[in-house]
Design a protein around this motif. Structure first.
Motif, PDB file in Angstrom:
ATOM      1  N   ALA A 123      97.196  59.054  36.146  1.00 20.04           N
ATOM      2  CA  ALA A 123      97.012  59.338  37.571  1.00 20.04           C
ATOM      3  C   ALA A 123      97.315  58.099  38.401  1.00 20.04           C
ATOM      4  O   ALA A 123      97.942  58.164  39.459  1.00 20.04           O
ATOM      5  N   ARG A 124      96.894  56.953  37.902  1.00 19.87           N
ATOM      6  CA  ARG A 124      97.123  55.690  38.604  1.00 19.87           C
ATOM      7  C   ARG A 124      98.621  55.353  38.624  1.00 19.87           C
ATOM      8  O   ARG A 124      99.154  54.932  39.649  1.00 19.87           O
ATOM      9  N   MET A 125      99.273  55.531  37.478  1.00 19.83           N
ATOM     10  CA  MET A 125     100.691  55.160  37.390  1.00 19.83           C
ATOM     11  C   MET A 125     101.594  56.144  38.139  1.00 19.83           C
ATOM     12  O   MET A 125     102.628  55.760  38.684  1.00 19.83           O
ATOM     13  N   LEU A 126     101.220  57.422  38.123  1.00 17.64           N
ATOM     14  CA  LEU A 126     102.025  58.416  38.842  1.00 17.64           C
ATOM     15  C   LEU A 126     101.868  58.284  40.350  1.00 17.64           C
ATOM     16  O   LEU A 126     102.784  58.593  41.119  1.00 17.64           O
ATOM     17  N   GLY A 127     100.705  57.857  40.781  1.00 17.47           N
ATOM     18  CA  GLY A 127     100.427  57.773  42.218  1.00 17.47           C
ATOM     19  C   GLY A 127      99.890  59.092  42.744  1.00 17.47           C
ATOM     20  O   GLY A 127      99.870  60.103  42.051  1.00 17.47           O
ATOM     21  N   LYS A 128      99.462  59.043  44.001  1.00 16.87           N
ATOM     22  CA  LYS A 128      98.843  60.234  44.591  1.00 16.87           C
ATOM     23  C   LYS A 128      99.884  61.293  44.905  1.00 16.87           C
ATOM     24  O   LYS A 128     101.050  60.977  45.150  1.00 16.87           O
ATOM     25  N   ARG A 129      99.430  62.538  44.952  1.00 19.77           N
ATOM     26  CA  ARG A 129     100.316  63.617  45.377  1.00 19.77           C
ATOM     27  C   ARG A 129     100.668  63.439  46.852  1.00 19.77           C
ATOM     28  O   ARG A 129      99.887  62.862  47.616  1.00 19.77           O
ATOM     29  N   VAL A 130     101.818  63.933  47.231  1.00 18.99           N
ATOM     30  CA  VAL A 130     102.227  63.886  48.646  1.00 18.99           C
ATOM     31  C   VAL A 130     101.158  64.632  49.453  1.00 18.99           C
ATOM     32  O   VAL A 130     100.826  65.774  49.150  1.00 18.99           O
ATOM     33  N   GLY A 131     100.618  63.952  50.462  1.00 18.78           N
ATOM     34  CA  GLY A 131      99.620  64.586  51.327  1.00 18.78           C
ATOM     35  C   GLY A 131      98.192  64.437  50.840  1.00 18.78           C
ATOM     36  O   GLY A 131      97.267  64.943  51.490  1.00 18.78           O
ATOM     37  N   PHE A 132      97.977  63.731  49.740  1.00 18.85           N
ATOM     38  CA  PHE A 132      96.614  63.559  49.200  1.00 18.85           C
ATOM     39  C   PHE A 132      95.741  62.839  50.226  1.00 18.85           C
ATOM     40  O   PHE A 132      96.104  61.798  50.754  1.00 18.85           O
ATOM     41  N   GLY A 133      94.597  63.432  50.536  1.00 18.54           N
ATOM     42  CA  GLY A 133      93.687  62.833  51.508  1.00 18.54           C
ATOM     43  C   GLY A 133      93.996  63.222  52.943  1.00 18.54           C
ATOM     44  O   GLY A 133      93.208  62.955  53.844  1.00 18.54           O
ATOM     45  N   GLN A 134      95.175  63.846  53.147  1.00 18.54           N
ATOM     46  CA  GLN A 134      95.541  64.227  54.520  1.00 18.54           C
ATOM     47  C   GLN A 134      95.559  65.738  54.710  1.00 18.54           C
ATOM     48  O   GLN A 134      95.335  66.241  55.804  1.00 18.54           O
ATOM     49  N   GLU A 135      95.902  66.455  53.646  1.00 20.55           N
ATOM     50  CA  GLU A 135      95.921  67.907  53.750  1.00 20.55           C
ATOM     51  C   GLU A 135      95.024  68.510  52.680  1.00 20.55           C
ATOM     52  O   GLU A 135      94.713  67.853  51.679  1.00 20.55           O
ATOM     53  N   LYS A 136      94.620  69.752  52.896  1.00 21.42           N
ATOM     54  CA  LYS A 136      93.734  70.404  51.932  1.00 21.42           C
ATOM     55  C   LYS A 136      94.500  70.732  50.656  1.00 21.42           C
ATOM     56  O   LYS A 136      95.638  71.186  50.723  1.00 21.42           O
ATOM     57  N   MET A 137      93.884  70.447  49.538  1.00 18.47           N
ATOM     58  CA  MET A 137      94.501  70.773  48.249  1.00 18.47           C
ATOM     59  C   MET A 137      93.515  71.596  47.434  1.00 18.47           C
ATOM     60  O   MET A 137      93.250  71.308  46.273  1.00 18.47           O
ATOM     61  N   ASP A 138      92.938  72.590  48.059  1.00 22.72           N
ATOM     62  CA  ASP A 138      91.912  73.391  47.416  1.00 22.72           C
ATOM     63  C   ASP A 138      92.485  74.215  46.269  1.00 22.72           C
ATOM     64  O   ASP A 138      93.669  74.556  46.262  1.00 22.72           O
ATOM     65  N   PRO A 139      91.626  74.582  45.309  1.00 20.39           N
ATOM     66  CA  PRO A 139      92.071  75.481  44.223  1.00 20.39           C
ATOM     67  C   PRO A 139      92.606  76.782  44.801  1.00 20.39           C
ATOM     68  O   PRO A 139      92.028  77.324  45.743  1.00 20.39           O
ATOM     69  N   HIS A 140      93.712  77.279  44.239  1.00 18.41           N
ATOM     70  CA  HIS A 140      94.294  78.483  44.834  1.00 18.41           C
ATOM     71  C   HIS A 140      93.646  79.754  44.290  1.00 18.41           C
ATOM     72  O   HIS A 140      93.748  80.809  44.901  1.00 18.41           O
ATOM     73  N   ASP A 141      92.952  79.670  43.126  1.00 16.82           N
ATOM     74  CA  ASP A 141      92.346  80.873  42.559  1.00 16.82           C
ATOM     75  C   ASP A 141      91.156  80.476  41.670  1.00 16.82           C
ATOM     76  O   ASP A 141      91.333  80.179  40.482  1.00 16.82           O
ATOM     77  N   VAL A 142      89.985  80.479  42.270  1.00 19.31           N
ATOM     78  CA  VAL A 142      88.794  80.054  41.520  1.00 19.31           C
ATOM     79  C   VAL A 142      88.467  81.056  40.409  1.00 19.31           C
ATOM     80  O   VAL A 142      87.959  80.678  39.351  1.00 19.31           O
ATOM     81  N   THR A 143      88.807  82.331  40.616  1.00 16.18           N
ATOM     82  CA  THR A 143      88.528  83.321  39.561  1.00 16.18           C
ATOM     83  C   THR A 143      89.311  82.970  38.289  1.00 16.18           C
ATOM     84  O   THR A 143      88.811  83.142  37.176  1.00 16.18           O
ATOM     85  N   MET A 144      90.543  82.505  38.484  1.00 13.35           N
ATOM     86  CA  MET A 144      91.354  82.110  37.325  1.00 13.35           C
ATOM     87  C   MET A 144      90.692  80.931  36.593  1.00 13.35           C
ATOM     88  O   MET A 144      90.670  80.866  35.359  1.00 13.35           O
TER      89      MET A 144
END
Lengths: 409, 47
Positions: A181-202
């Motif tokens: 995770a450290r070497m790959l770096g953060k996802r684009v938009g991390f900390g700025q946009e919501k990255m919520d789970p798309h399907d909690v039932t799954m």
């Protein structure tokens, strides 16, 4: 040595249960990502299932369980499964076929690599992932499995206890996830946009499949259909349950809601915590271990995400790394020879030395998995690049890498 | 046979390494057998 039908039947079933954990993990992780990356996330688990099965048969098993070389790694005597037949091994699982012991261990090798994929989620280049899986399984998993479980492995000789893979599976994968995770770096938009789970039932479905499979993982590690397997089954249930109850409670107090997702992730944390201890502790100790895992892993997620700002996308280190470290140390506290005569007593039963041994096992695993993973990831980054370009990441890996869309509705 | 199995495995890995990657799926107008993308589908590229 003679094959026991009951033991063989149970370990056959247990191997199939552990196999199911990997696609189950795919669902667990798949629900946690955004819907543009659900297929790529599930694919990582499914692909690892296929890839590591072949790697394990060709050379992985031999490096882990071949004849000992200095306590560090196995030799090439079982390369391509040479000498691994339906007859029992003289060393491992002496009442079941050697080929069954091998395939049971194969399922562990598979899921360990799959666990790491949670840290790569939503941004890892698929080719880099392929190379990483092969290299990591060969250079990190097989040696650590040898240290801990093989005849002559240095941690096994030293007396460190790990019933079903707290160090080998969870600490190794968790630490590697943190590095990745450290070497790959953060996802684009991390900390700025919501990255919520798309399907909690799954994710809940995935957690349920993981829990179900965990009975094969822990109770199967007895390699026999006996009282030790039954104890592992009981303590696995209790620790998973306590992990869920504890995480949900802390989450309720901190965030104001008894989170469903929190209960699912808490159960996984409890199951991780009991993994190294499952063959050595009593049911009451399992309740304490599950409680500890629920608390520690909850705050580890908070600390990593909010304070350290590391985008371990699906909290692999916080749950598997921290849960695995807690489980390994808890084994040194709660282990009881009344549960398993070939184990050892822990701190609570007057043997502080066992706790030291557990700490040494944790330290060695963290150091080796961490350093080796840095080297592997650096080399792969130079060769093919670890991360997809930004436009592909924004588009989503399902479309940009796999050319498919998960949902047609 | 072990050598053959090794060759087969590494041939696959080599094929993966030289296969195209990162080619975004180009969606053209839907054909008769293919339903038009829904709002949910198109949302994935709008994030």
């Amino acid at each position: 040595v003679e094959i026991n039908a009951g033991d063989t039947a149970w370990v056959l079933v247990a191997a199939a249960l552990v196999m199911l954990m990997t696609p189950g993990l795919g669902f667990f992780y798949g629900g946690l990502v955004r819907k543009k990356n659900v297929l790529s996330t599930i694919m990582q688990s499914f692909f690892v299932l296929c890839l590591i099965a072949v790697v394990w048969a060709l050379w992985g098993y031999s490096l882990a369980f071949g004849e000992d070389r200095g306590g560090l790694i196995g030799g090439f005597d079982h390369i391509g499964l040479r000498g691994v037949s339906g007859a029992p091994s003289e060393i491992y699982g002496t009442t079941i076929p050697h080929s069954l012991f091998m395939v049971f261990q194969m399922m562990f090798a598979i899921i360990t690599v799959a666990l790491i994929t949670g840290a790569f989620a939503e941004r890892k280049r698929f080719k880099a992932f392929v190379l990483f899986a092969i290299a990591w399984s060969t250079l990190v998993y097989s040696p650590i499995a040898h240290w801990v479980w093989a005849d002559g492995g240095w941690l096994a000789e030293y007396g460190a206890l790990d019933f079903a893979g707290g160090t080998v599976v969870h600490i190794a994968s968790g630490v590697t996830a943190l590095i990745a995770a450290r070497m790959l770096g953060k996802r684009v938009g991390f900390g700025q946009e919501k990255m919520d789970p798309h399907d909690v039932t799954m994710t809940i479905l995935g957690a349920a499949l993981l829990w179900f499979g965990w009975y094969g993982f822990n109770a199967g590690s007895a390699l026999a259909a006996d009282g030790l397997a039954a104890n592992a089954f009981v303590v696995t249930t209790l620790a998973g349950a306590m992990g869920a109850l504890t995480w949900m409670t802390v989450s309720w107090i901190r965030h104001g809601h008894p989170s469903v997702l929190g209960a699912a992730v808490g159960a996984i944390a409890g199951l991780v915590g009991i993994t190294p201890a499952a063959g050595f502790v009593s049911p009451s100790s399992a309740i304490a271990i599950g409680f500890g895992a629920g608390i520690l892993c909850f705050f580890a997620v908070d600390l990593l995400k909010q304070r350290a700002g590391i985008d371990d996308a699906l909290d692999v280190f916080a749950v598997h790394g921290v849960g695995g470290i807690w489980g390994a140390i808890a084994t040194g506290i709660f282990a009881d020879v009344a549960v398993n005569g070939i184990g050892a007593d822990g701190l609570l039963y007057g043997n502080a030395e066992q706790l030291v041994k557990q700490v040494v096992a944790v330290g060695a695993t963290v150091l080796y998995a961490g350093i080796a993973s840095i080297v592997i990831l650096k080399v792969i980054d130079l060769a093919v690049g670890l991360r997809v370009p930004e436009d592909e990441e924004v588009l989503g890996l399902d479309t940009s890498t796999h050319g498919e869309i998960a949902y047609q509705v | 046979m072990i050598v053959v199995a090794m060759i087969l495995f590494f041939a696959l890995v080599a094929a993966w390494m030289v296969s195209p990657s990162g080619k975004p799926m180009v969606k053209t107008a839907p054909t008769a057998s293919e339903p038009a993308p829904s709002a949910l589908q198109t949302e994935t590229s709008a994030v």
